[in-house]
Design an enzyme around this catalytic site. Structure first.
Site, short mmCIF file in Angstrom:
data_model
loop_
_atom_site.label_atom_id
_atom_site.label_comp_id
_atom_site.label_asym_id
_atom_site.label_seq_id
_atom_site.Cartn_x
_atom_site.Cartn_y
_atom_site.Cartn_z
N LYS A 163 0.84 -1.22 0.00
CA LYS A 163 0.00 0.00 0.00
C LYS A 163 0.87 1.26 0.00
CE LYS A 163 -2.10 1.94 4.00
NZ LYS A 163 -1.68 3.33 3.98
N ASN A 164 1.80 1.32 0.95
CA ASN A 164 2.56 2.56 1.10
C ASN A 164 3.55 2.80 -0.03
OD1 ASN A 164 1.13 3.03 3.38
ND2 ASN A 164 2.81 2.69 4.82
N CYS A 181 -5.73 7.96 8.90
CA CYS A 181 -6.02 7.25 10.14
C CYS A 181 -5.89 8.19 11.34
CB CYS A 181 -5.07 6.10 10.31
SG CYS A 181 -5.54 4.64 9.40
N ARG A 210 -0.40 14.43 12.98
CA ARG A 210 0.00 14.28 11.59
C ARG A 210 -0.01 15.60 10.81
NH1 ARG A 210 -1.89 8.55 9.29
NH2 ARG A 210 0.26 8.55 8.67
N PRO A 211 0.79 16.55 11.21
CA PRO A 211 0.83 17.81 10.47
C PRO A 211 1.58 17.67 9.14
CG PRO A 211 2.44 17.82 12.24
CD PRO A 211 1.73 16.51 12.33
N ASP A 239 4.13 1.13 11.94
CA ASP A 239 2.96 0.42 11.42
C ASP A 239 2.85 -1.00 11.97
OD1 ASP A 239 2.27 2.64 9.99
OD2 ASP A 239 2.87 1.86 8.03
N ARG A 292 -8.75 -0.52 3.99
CA ARG A 292 -7.90 0.53 3.41
C ARG A 292 -6.55 -0.04 3.00
NH1 ARG A 292 -7.38 6.00 6.63
NH2 ARG A 292 -5.98 6.19 4.87
#
Ligand code: UD1
Length: 424
Positions: A22-23, A116, A121-122, A306, A398
């Site tokens: 995915k990533n 998520c 998460r900026p 993860d 996802r």
């Protein structure tokens, strides 16, 4: 939306080939915009994050043809540089379209991205780097309106080796005038994959996989055929379920150099590994998992954040006490409370979790708060005594392609019940 119904206690064992990462896939899909040509991507995982990313490409005017695991993307013509707020809100990786659209169209407009719920998460590192490269950023009502007249190659130091910021800078720097040097760049395998794809499209990039990446901008890129590598986190998920249920596993499609920190932890728990080829891993679990270890998550090659929820799930059944320190995201222990409902003994203090191993978990009704939390709960449910209901399949989907079929294939008793009108 749906619920997994899991009858625990069966071994997860056998042979399985992991699907595309995915990533790795998401930045590669954004990069296709830079080709202004046709790209063919093989081994594409059929997961909702990929589907949504393809929808963004279609909304921008690209042609997308999906045939099995092969996706053909024609980006010769695009009709927009604006990304729909709704999509951006759901998926943080959509921020990568900012670099790709600016690289291609010199303008881009999108909302602050979501994803998520695992901390703040900026995107300040992305935006600061873009500004250094000459991008003007206007921000109104959470919409980022960006344009650049001349993309300027420059030196960029990242205070933290952010994966997304490194990828976004790469997507812009390949089209810059002059040379860009990214210092303290992320070394994650997914960054290396993006560089390989960009290079296949004609980009000039050096140093991927190290903390200094040098990019010589080019005026034009072309289409390419590329294979998405196997998903190291999906692989780790199956290793978790097998170790927790006492099953032997043979996993194909992994890359050995990506798995080091994860295998080290599993080894300390008593699992034994053998690489049959460079991409085939055999795992033999111990009779009883051992604990008394500390895991500290960090940027590659440290233990991946993860995999942290999965490691926590594993350690609930390891004899002894273990500590997990989460250094990458500040709110990534949502699985802990749910695991405790299944009989685990976990105490959270800030970014640390203390886990005392228990002899067994029991089935319970639990909810996934994010993607990897969902995967961790499924592993626990497969190992638990009795039936579990794991709500929140939309998070799991996802990043995992029909995980219920994969686990069933490997011997698990699990099915997915879709929710209709709120009823399971
Ligand atoms: C990517 C992965 C995600 C993984 C993470 C870390 C994708 C689609 N997602 O996410 O699965 O967990 O890498 O390996 O590839 N940060 C800032 N400012 C920024 C950017 C990041 O403060 O501008 C912080 C984040 O809040 C976080 C840390 O840096 O605490 C790591 O984030 P980053 O490496 O950027 O993760 P993502 O690229 O979002």
């Amino acid at each position: 939306m749906g619920t997994y119904i899991v009858q625990g206690g069966r071994r997860i064992e056998g042979e399985f080939c992991v699907r595309g990462s995915k990533n790795a896939a998401l930045p590669v899909l954004a990069a296709c915009l830079l080709a202004e040509d046709v790209c063919v991507l093989e081994n594409m995982p059929q997961i909702t994050d990929v589907v949504q990313t393809l929808e963004i490409l279609q909304e921008l005017g690209c042609r997308v043809d999906w045939d099995g695991r092969t996706v053909m993307i024609d980006t010769k013509q695009i009709s927009s540089f604006v990304i729909d707020n709704d999509k951006v809100g759901k998926m943080r990786s959509s921020i990568l379209f900012l670099g790709a659209l600016l690289g291609r169209e010199k303008q881009a407009k999108l909302a602050y991205p979501g994803g998520c719920a695992i901390g703040r998460r900026p995107i300040d590192l992305h935006l600061a780097a873009f500004q250094r490269m000459g991008v003007e950023i206007l921000e109104e009502n959470c919409i980022l309106d960006c344009k650049v007249s001349r993309i300027a190659g420059t030196q960029i130091y990242l205070p933290f080796p952010s994966v997304g910021a490194t990828e976004n800078i790469l997507l812009l720097a390949v089209k810059a005038e002059g040379v860009t040097l990214i210092r303290n760049a992320a070394k994650e395998p997914e960054v290396v994959t993006l560089v390989r794809f960009l290079r296949a499209m004609g980009a000039e990039i050096y140093g991927e996989g190290t903390s200094s990446i040098l990019v010589e901008g080019v005026s034009h890129l072309h289409g390419a055929v590329f294979t998405i590598p196997g998903d190291r986190i999906e692989g780790g998920t199956f290793l978790c379920a097998a170790a927790m249920t006492g099953g032997k596993l043979c996993l194909r499609g992994l890359e050995r150099e990506q798995m080091g920190a994860v295998l080290e932890v599993w080894r300390m728990c008593g699992c034994r590994f053998l690489w049959e080829d460079s991409d085939t891993l055999l795992m033999e679990p111990p009779k009883c998992l051992r604990g008394d270890l500390t895991i500290v998550t960090g940027p590659f090659p440290a233990f991946p954040t993860d995999m942290q929820p999965l490691a926590m799930s594993l350690l609930t059944l390891a004899k002894g006490s273990c500590m997990i320190s989460e250094t990458v995201f500040e709110a990534r222990f949502s699985q802990a409370g749910e695991l405790c409902r299944m009989g685990a003994d976990i105490r959270i203090s800030g970014r640390n979790a203390l886990i005392h191993g228990v002899d067994k978990l029991h089935g319970a009704e639990v909810s996934a708060g994010d993607l990897r939390c969902g995967a961790a709960l499924l592993c626990a449910a497969l190992a638990a005594e009795g039936v579990s209901l794991v709500h929140g399949s939309e998070y799991v989907e996802r990043g995992y392609e029909s995980i219920e079929n994969a686990f069933s294939f490997l011997g698990g008793d699990i099915r997915l019940q879709e929710e209709r009108n709120g009823y399971v």
